[in-house]
Design a protein around this motif. Sequence first.
Motif, PDB file in Angstrom:
ATOM      1  N   ALA A 128       0.914  -1.100  -0.043  1.00 50.22           N
ATOM      2  CA  ALA A 128       0.044   0.126  -0.044  1.00 50.22           C
ATOM      3  C   ALA A 128       0.969   1.312  -0.053  1.00 50.22           C
ATOM      4  CB  ALA A 128      -0.945   0.106   1.180  1.00 50.22           C
ATOM      5  N   MET A 129       1.861   1.202   0.692  1.00 47.82           N
ATOM      6  CA  MET A 129       2.894   2.283   0.837  1.00 47.82           C
ATOM      7  C   MET A 129       3.570   2.683  -0.275  1.00 47.82           C
ATOM      8  SD  MET A 129       4.499   1.904   4.447  1.00 47.82           S
ATOM      9  CE  MET A 129       3.748   2.714   6.036  1.00 47.82           C
ATOM     10  N   ARG A 130       4.045   1.792  -1.095  1.00 50.79           N
ATOM     11  CA  ARG A 130       4.472   1.694  -2.541  1.00 50.79           C
ATOM     12  C   ARG A 130       3.760   2.127  -3.517  1.00 50.79           C
ATOM     13  NH1 ARG A 130       7.357  -3.306  -0.922  1.00 50.79           N
ATOM     14  NH2 ARG A 130       5.569  -4.671  -1.994  1.00 50.79           N
ATOM     15  N   LEU A 131       2.444   1.853  -3.456  1.00 56.15           N
ATOM     16  CA  LEU A 131       1.385   2.292  -4.273  1.00 56.15           C
ATOM     17  C   LEU A 131       1.157   3.666  -3.901  1.00 56.15           C
ATOM     18  CD1 LEU A 131      -1.195  -0.547  -4.315  1.00 56.15           C
ATOM     19  CD2 LEU A 131      -0.032   0.242  -6.384  1.00 56.15           C
ATOM     20  N   ALA A 132       1.053   4.398  -2.758  1.00 58.92           N
ATOM     21  CA  ALA A 132       0.887   5.503  -2.311  1.00 58.92           C
ATOM     22  C   ALA A 132       1.915   6.499  -3.045  1.00 58.92           C
ATOM     23  CB  ALA A 132       0.887   5.708  -0.925  1.00 58.92           C
ATOM     24  N   ILE A 133       3.153   5.857  -2.880  1.00 58.42           N
ATOM     25  CA  ILE A 133       4.354   6.782  -3.438  1.00 58.42           C
ATOM     26  C   ILE A 133       4.112   6.952  -5.009  1.00 58.42           C
ATOM     27  CG2 ILE A 133       6.789   7.031  -4.024  1.00 58.42           C
ATOM     28  CD1 ILE A 133       7.104   4.949  -1.159  1.00 58.42           C
ATOM     29  N   LYS A 134       3.794   5.993  -5.655  1.00 55.43           N
ATOM     30  CA  LYS A 134       3.476   5.763  -7.182  1.00 55.43           C
ATOM     31  C   LYS A 134       2.582   6.615  -7.690  1.00 55.43           C
ATOM     32  CE  LYS A 134       2.593   2.518 -10.777  1.00 55.43           C
ATOM     33  NZ  LYS A 134       2.235   1.157 -11.171  1.00 55.43           N
ATOM     34  N   ASN A 135       1.139   6.678  -6.573  1.00 56.84           N
ATOM     35  CA  ASN A 135       0.309   7.563  -7.143  1.00 56.84           C
ATOM     36  C   ASN A 135       0.332   9.081  -6.812  1.00 56.84           C
ATOM     37  OD1 ASN A 135      -1.084   5.461  -7.992  1.00 56.84           O
ATOM     38  ND2 ASN A 135      -2.312   5.048  -5.974  1.00 56.84           N
ATOM     39  N   LEU A 136       1.690   9.504  -6.074  1.00 58.43           N
ATOM     40  CA  LEU A 136       1.899  10.977  -5.939  1.00 58.43           C
ATOM     41  C   LEU A 136       1.993  11.756  -7.236  1.00 58.43           C
ATOM     42  CD1 LEU A 136       4.741  10.937  -3.286  1.00 58.43           C
ATOM     43  CD2 LEU A 136       2.801  11.950  -3.078  1.00 58.43           C
ATOM     44  N   GLY A 137       2.308  11.127  -8.471  1.00 52.67           N
ATOM     45  CA  GLY A 137       2.553  11.804  -9.785  1.00 52.67           C
ATOM     46  C   GLY A 137       3.665  12.680 -10.044  1.00 52.67           C
ATOM     47  N   ALA A 157       8.082   4.835  11.317  1.00 51.70           N
ATOM     48  CA  ALA A 157       8.681   3.799  11.918  1.00 51.70           C
ATOM     49  C   ALA A 157       9.304   2.970  11.037  1.00 51.70           C
ATOM     50  CB  ALA A 157       7.555   2.989  12.829  1.00 51.70           C
ATOM     51  N   VAL A 158       8.824   2.729   9.850  1.00 53.62           N
ATOM     52  CA  VAL A 158       9.437   1.549   9.042  1.00 53.62           C
ATOM     53  C   VAL A 158      10.377   1.941   7.775  1.00 53.62           C
ATOM     54  CG1 VAL A 158       7.228   0.320   9.319  1.00 53.62           C
ATOM     55  CG2 VAL A 158       7.320   1.725   7.170  1.00 53.62           C
ATOM     56  N   THR A 159      10.910   1.017   7.242  1.00 53.22           N
ATOM     57  CA  THR A 159      11.868   1.208   6.083  1.00 53.22           C
ATOM     58  C   THR A 159      11.025   0.234   5.180  1.00 53.22           C
ATOM     59  OG1 THR A 159      13.631   1.331   7.289  1.00 53.22           O
ATOM     60  CG2 THR A 159      13.977   0.884   4.769  1.00 53.22           C
ATOM     61  N   ILE A 160      10.666   0.776   3.883  1.00 57.91           N
ATOM     62  CA  ILE A 160       9.973   0.290   2.869  1.00 57.91           C
ATOM     63  C   ILE A 160      10.789  -0.640   1.990  1.00 57.91           C
ATOM     64  CG2 ILE A 160       7.940   0.483   1.278  1.00 57.91           C
ATOM     65  CD1 ILE A 160       7.454   3.430   2.503  1.00 57.91           C
ATOM     66  N   PRO A 161      10.603  -1.856   1.746  1.00 54.55           N
ATOM     67  CA  PRO A 161      11.446  -2.683   0.942  1.00 54.55           C
ATOM     68  C   PRO A 161      10.987  -2.110  -0.502  1.00 54.55           C
ATOM     69  CG  PRO A 161      10.127  -4.140   2.511  1.00 54.55           C
ATOM     70  CD  PRO A 161       9.440  -2.745   2.490  1.00 54.55           C
ATOM     71  N   GLU A 162      11.980  -2.514  -1.570  1.00 51.26           N
ATOM     72  CA  GLU A 162      11.793  -2.295  -2.851  1.00 51.26           C
ATOM     73  C   GLU A 162      11.300  -0.942  -3.472  1.00 51.26           C
ATOM     74  OE1 GLU A 162       8.824  -5.251  -4.508  1.00 51.26           O
ATOM     75  OE2 GLU A 162       9.276  -6.527  -2.511  1.00 51.26           O
ATOM     76  N   VAL A 163      11.952   0.016  -2.464  1.00 45.09           N
ATOM     77  CA  VAL A 163      11.898   1.297  -2.921  1.00 45.09           C
ATOM     78  C   VAL A 163      13.378   2.117  -3.018  1.00 45.09           C
ATOM     79  CG1 VAL A 163      11.083   3.728  -1.865  1.00 45.09           C
ATOM     80  CG2 VAL A 163       9.519   1.770  -1.726  1.00 45.09           C
ATOM     81  N   ASP A 164      13.638   2.585  -4.210  1.00 48.81           N
ATOM     82  CA  ASP A 164      15.030   3.181  -4.400  1.00 48.81           C
ATOM     83  C   ASP A 164      15.141   4.847  -4.013  1.00 48.81           C
ATOM     84  OD1 ASP A 164      13.549   4.217  -6.626  1.00 48.81           O
ATOM     85  OD2 ASP A 164      15.078   3.389  -7.887  1.00 48.81           O
ATOM     86  N   ILE A 165      14.221   5.173  -3.274  1.00 46.29           N
ATOM     87  CA  ILE A 165      14.409   6.461  -2.847  1.00 46.29           C
ATOM     88  C   ILE A 165      14.826   6.341  -1.202  1.00 46.29           C
ATOM     89  CG2 ILE A 165      12.910   8.660  -2.147  1.00 46.29           C
ATOM     90  CD1 ILE A 165      10.866   7.470  -4.155  1.00 46.29           C
ATOM     91  N   PRO A 166      15.723   7.366  -0.921  1.00 48.09           N
ATOM     92  CA  PRO A 166      16.387   7.774   0.448  1.00 48.09           C
ATOM     93  C   PRO A 166      15.234   7.474   1.499  1.00 48.09           C
ATOM     94  CG  PRO A 166      17.527   9.031  -0.862  1.00 48.09           C
ATOM     95  CD  PRO A 166      16.311   8.247  -1.738  1.00 48.09           C
ATOM     96  N   ARG A 210       8.115  12.185  -8.420  1.00 50.74           N
ATOM     97  CA  ARG A 210       9.054  11.365  -7.659  1.00 50.74           C
ATOM     98  C   ARG A 210       9.435  12.217  -6.360  1.00 50.74           C
ATOM     99  NH1 ARG A 210      12.246   6.846  -8.123  1.00 50.74           N
ATOM    100  NH2 ARG A 210      14.395   7.123  -7.149  1.00 50.74           N
ATOM    101  N   PRO A 211       9.250  11.525  -5.040  1.00 54.44           N
ATOM    102  CA  PRO A 211      10.095  12.271  -4.064  1.00 54.44           C
ATOM    103  C   PRO A 211      11.365  12.112  -4.015  1.00 54.44           C
ATOM    104  CG  PRO A 211       8.201  10.718  -3.478  1.00 54.44           C
ATOM    105  CD  PRO A 211       8.505  10.365  -4.739  1.00 54.44           C
ATOM    106  N   ASP A 212      12.037  12.966  -3.345  1.00 56.32           N
ATOM    107  CA  ASP A 212      13.645  13.108  -3.090  1.00 56.32           C
ATOM    108  C   ASP A 212      13.868  12.376  -1.715  1.00 56.32           C
ATOM    109  OD1 ASP A 212      14.218  14.659  -5.550  1.00 56.32           O
ATOM    110  OD2 ASP A 212      13.450  16.266  -4.639  1.00 56.32           O
ATOM    111  N   ILE A 213      13.015  12.474  -1.039  1.00 55.44           N
ATOM    112  CA  ILE A 213      13.251  11.635   0.433  1.00 55.44           C
ATOM    113  C   ILE A 213      12.111  11.251   1.059  1.00 55.44           C
ATOM    114  CG2 ILE A 213      13.576  13.567   1.666  1.00 55.44           C
ATOM    115  CD1 ILE A 213      15.975  12.344   3.202  1.00 55.44           C
ATOM    116  N   LEU A 214      12.001  10.166   1.640  1.00 57.58           N
ATOM    117  CA  LEU A 214      10.733   9.789   2.492  1.00 57.58           C
ATOM    118  C   LEU A 214      11.011   9.814   3.827  1.00 57.58           C
ATOM    119  CD1 LEU A 214      10.096   6.483   0.263  1.00 57.58           C
ATOM    120  CD2 LEU A 214       9.153   8.821  -0.124  1.00 57.58           C
ATOM    121  N   LEU A 215       9.807  10.363   4.418  1.00 58.86           N
ATOM    122  CA  LEU A 215      10.212  10.276   6.106  1.00 58.86           C
ATOM    123  C   LEU A 215       8.883   9.455   6.376  1.00 58.86           C
ATOM    124  CD1 LEU A 215      10.080  14.054   6.787  1.00 58.86           C
ATOM    125  CD2 LEU A 215      12.215  12.527   6.712  1.00 58.86           C
ATOM    126  N   ASN A 216       9.191   8.308   6.718  1.00 55.60           N
ATOM    127  CA  ASN A 216       8.156   7.396   7.429  1.00 55.60           C
ATOM    128  C   ASN A 216       7.841   7.086   8.401  1.00 55.60           C
ATOM    129  OD1 ASN A 216       8.586   6.680   4.534  1.00 55.60           O
ATOM    130  ND2 ASN A 216      10.137   4.859   4.873  1.00 55.60           N
TER     131      ASN A 216
END
Length: 221
Positions: A117-126, A136-145, A128-134
């Motif tokens: 769900a988190m990866r989909l939310a990032i994809k649906n931003l429209g 508590a978690v580190t999201i697998p399969e995401v190549d953004i800091p 590409r973020p430069d950095i993610l503030l999450n």
Amino acid sequence: MGKREEEKLKKAQERLERELARTKVMSVYEEEYKDYRYICGIDEVGRGPLAGPVVAGAVILSKDYTILYLNDSKKLSEKKREMLYDEIMEHAAAVGIGMADPECIDEINILQATYKAMRLAIKNLGVRPDILLNDAVTIPEVDIPQVPIIKGDAKSVSIAAASIVAKVTRDRMMKEYDKVYPGYDFASNKGYGTKAHIAGLKELGATPIHRVTFIGNFVKD
């Protein structure tokens, strides 16, 4: 201006100053990473319920517009969340929503479904973020800091905004599901295992939005 009006004005000004100070404290991570153009907050809602999807929000707040009163969505009233949701949707630089349905949760487990769900939310931003503030978690399969922040929804305005978007989205869905599947009190419990919900499960059985892997103690095969 009378004395009473002056007092009211003074108190309103003091409240505003306190909120500005609180918002500044909640913007320390945004300040730390201010050299990044697109700072994205990520949070999810709905890992614990017996029914309904898990929903993730991704929000990139505008650097030119300050939204006050952002906080962990659980600490806000429903009315306040709804008002902030509208302000976020209007003024944020980008908003993305992702979700994983009960079938997905049963198939790959709630943690993996949350990441999806988190990866989909990032994809649906429209954008590409430069950095993610999450939160508590580190999201697998995401190549953004990524910066995982424990209790991030109470420490970062971006994560707080994401938590509000996710919660309002999910709560609205569960209210609609209550009309489709009456008898479980979804409008009130949002799919969590309240007394009324469990009573409905035992009497009526599972609906298509129930998580089979979550309800084994309440429903016999």
